[in-house]
Design a protein around this motif. Structure first.
Motif, short mmCIF file in Angstrom:
data_model
loop_
_atom_site.label_atom_id
_atom_site.label_comp_id
_atom_site.label_asym_id
_atom_site.label_seq_id
_atom_site.Cartn_x
_atom_site.Cartn_y
_atom_site.Cartn_z
N TYR A 96 0.85 -1.21 0.00
CA TYR A 96 0.00 0.00 0.00
C TYR A 96 0.88 1.25 0.00
O TYR A 96 0.63 2.20 -0.74
CB TYR A 96 -0.91 0.03 1.23
CG TYR A 96 -1.95 -1.06 1.27
CD1 TYR A 96 -3.14 -0.95 0.54
CD2 TYR A 96 -1.74 -2.20 2.03
CE1 TYR A 96 -4.09 -1.96 0.58
CE2 TYR A 96 -2.69 -3.21 2.07
CZ TYR A 96 -3.86 -3.09 1.35
OH TYR A 96 -4.80 -4.08 1.38
N LEU A 97 1.90 1.25 0.88
CA LEU A 97 2.78 2.42 0.96
C LEU A 97 3.46 2.66 -0.38
O LEU A 97 3.50 3.79 -0.88
CB LEU A 97 3.84 2.21 2.05
CG LEU A 97 3.34 2.17 3.49
CD1 LEU A 97 4.41 1.65 4.42
CD2 LEU A 97 2.90 3.55 3.94
N ASP A 98 4.00 1.59 -0.97
CA ASP A 98 4.75 1.74 -2.22
C ASP A 98 3.87 2.23 -3.36
O ASP A 98 4.35 2.85 -4.30
CB ASP A 98 5.42 0.41 -2.61
CG ASP A 98 6.64 0.15 -1.75
OD1 ASP A 98 7.10 1.10 -1.09
OD2 ASP A 98 7.13 -0.99 -1.73
N GLN A 99 2.57 1.92 -3.29
CA GLN A 99 1.67 2.35 -4.37
C GLN A 99 0.96 3.66 -4.05
O GLN A 99 0.15 4.14 -4.84
CB GLN A 99 0.63 1.26 -4.64
CG GLN A 99 1.25 0.04 -5.32
CD GLN A 99 0.36 -1.18 -5.27
OE1 GLN A 99 -0.86 -1.05 -5.30
NE2 GLN A 99 0.95 -2.34 -5.17
N GLY A 100 1.22 4.22 -2.87
CA GLY A 100 0.59 5.48 -2.51
C GLY A 100 -0.88 5.34 -2.17
O GLY A 100 -1.63 6.32 -2.21
N GLN A 101 -1.29 4.12 -1.82
CA GLN A 101 -2.68 3.89 -1.46
C GLN A 101 -2.82 3.85 0.06
O GLN A 101 -1.85 3.55 0.77
CB GLN A 101 -3.17 2.54 -2.03
CG GLN A 101 -3.12 2.49 -3.54
CD GLN A 101 -3.96 3.59 -4.19
OE1 GLN A 101 -5.09 3.85 -3.78
NE2 GLN A 101 -3.40 4.24 -5.20
N LEU A 102 -4.02 4.10 0.55
CA LEU A 102 -4.23 4.06 2.00
C LEU A 102 -4.19 2.61 2.48
O LEU A 102 -4.76 1.71 1.85
CB LEU A 102 -5.57 4.68 2.39
CG LEU A 102 -5.72 6.18 2.19
CD1 LEU A 102 -7.04 6.65 2.81
CD2 LEU A 102 -4.56 6.95 2.78
N VAL A 103 -3.53 2.41 3.61
CA VAL A 103 -3.55 1.12 4.31
C VAL A 103 -4.99 0.92 4.81
O VAL A 103 -5.67 1.91 5.14
CB VAL A 103 -2.53 1.23 5.47
CG1 VAL A 103 -2.68 0.11 6.48
CG2 VAL A 103 -1.12 1.31 4.91
N PRO A 104 -5.49 -0.34 4.85
CA PRO A 104 -6.88 -0.54 5.30
C PRO A 104 -7.17 0.13 6.65
O PRO A 104 -6.34 0.12 7.56
CB PRO A 104 -6.98 -2.06 5.39
CG PRO A 104 -6.00 -2.57 4.38
CD PRO A 104 -4.86 -1.59 4.42
N ASP A 105 -8.37 0.71 6.72
CA ASP A 105 -8.75 1.51 7.89
C ASP A 105 -8.57 0.74 9.21
O ASP A 105 -8.07 1.29 10.19
CB ASP A 105 -10.22 1.94 7.77
CG ASP A 105 -10.42 2.98 6.67
OD1 ASP A 105 -9.53 3.83 6.49
OD2 ASP A 105 -11.47 2.94 6.00
N ASP A 106 -9.00 -0.54 9.23
CA ASP A 106 -8.96 -1.26 10.52
C ASP A 106 -7.53 -1.38 11.05
O ASP A 106 -7.30 -1.26 12.26
CB ASP A 106 -9.65 -2.63 10.41
CG ASP A 106 -9.05 -3.50 9.32
OD1 ASP A 106 -8.42 -2.95 8.40
OD2 ASP A 106 -9.21 -4.74 9.39
N LEU A 107 -6.55 -1.59 10.16
CA LEU A 107 -5.16 -1.72 10.61
C LEU A 107 -4.67 -0.42 11.24
O LEU A 107 -4.02 -0.42 12.28
CB LEU A 107 -4.25 -2.08 9.43
CG LEU A 107 -4.44 -3.44 8.78
CD1 LEU A 107 -3.44 -3.63 7.64
CD2 LEU A 107 -4.28 -4.55 9.81
N VAL A 108 -5.00 0.70 10.59
CA VAL A 108 -4.51 1.99 11.07
C VAL A 108 -5.24 2.41 12.35
O VAL A 108 -4.64 2.95 13.28
CB VAL A 108 -4.67 3.08 9.99
CG1 VAL A 108 -3.97 4.35 10.40
CG2 VAL A 108 -4.11 2.61 8.69
#
Ligand code: AP5
Ligand code: MG
Length: 189
Positions: free
Chosen positions: A52-64
């Protein structure tokens, strides 16, 4: 005191929030820094979030949300905390609200840093020459900016409706921007 820093990639969230947290003697909690650290350390969280980080996408909400809640539960945050880069979606903002309601606390101010698109790109590209962050490539910068517009920027209305939004011009030297933020936090801007 609980502060939230909102702003697109390169707007100065890290620069300003580190500075303000040190001045106020409160904890600086950057979800981007924590996630990058988990990748560098090869933890199980790191292996789930790296792409996710490498693609500039948000990490899934539940993890964060779980990551931030565990940090806010730490007694180190009892004296105050500054959230840099969280929440980043309406789902995250609602999860934060319900977490804070259960604890009987609330956000004091949401600082939104405003910087024009072209300046954001220039700042991040300049940083890419120095720091080598894996998401500071031209393609990933574009993806991060798009995610900000589509998913994170609705938070400005969300917090405006709650009377918490403090909009700050992020152009100028870091010291000039810091002075504007201080004025907002002190309530005399
Ligand atoms: P994150 O690490 O938060 O990155 P970002 O939002 O893309 O922002 P940056 O860190 O690039 O910029 P900044 O606003 O902190 O600006 P800075 O002070 O560094 O997130 C990275 C990734 O993690 C996300 O893409 C996502 O995958 C994941 N993630 C993080 N949080 C998440 C969440 N809540 N939910 C889901 N996923 C999440 O400044 C930029 C540059 O400009 C620096 O070189 C700085 O020195 C310079 N600069 C600063 N101020 C000025 C100024 N006034 N004038 C000129 N230059 C300046
Ligand atoms: Mg940052």
């Amino acid at each position: 005191m609980l502060l939230v820093f909102l702003g697109p990639p390169g707007s100065g969230k890290g620069t300003q929030s580190r500075r303000l947290a040190a001045e106020l003697g409160i904890v600086h909690l950057s979800t981007g820094d924590l996630l990058r650290q988990s990748v560098d350390e090869g933890t199980s969280l790191g292996s789930r979030v790296a792409s996710y980080l490498d693609q500039g996408q948000l990490v899934p909400d539940d993890l964060v949300v779980d990551l931030v809640a565990s940090r806010l539960d730490d007694p180190a945050c009892d004296g105050g905390c500054l959230l840099d880069g969280f929440p980043r979606s309406i789902v995250q903002a609602e999860a934060l609200d319900s977490y804070l309601t259960k604890r009987g606390t609330q956000i004091d101010h949401v600082i939104e840093l405003q910087v024009p698109l072209e300046e954001l790109r220039q700042r991040i590209l300049a940083r890419s020459q120095i720091e080598g962050r894996s998401d500071d490539t031209p393609e990933t910068i574009t993806a991060r900016l798009e995610v900000y517009v589509s998913t994170t920027s609705p938070l400005t209305d969300y917090y405006r409706q709650q009377g918490l939004l403090r909009t700050v011009d992020g152009i100028g030297t870091p010291s000039q921007v810091a002075q504007r933020i201080r004025a907002q936090v002190a309530g005399d801007a």
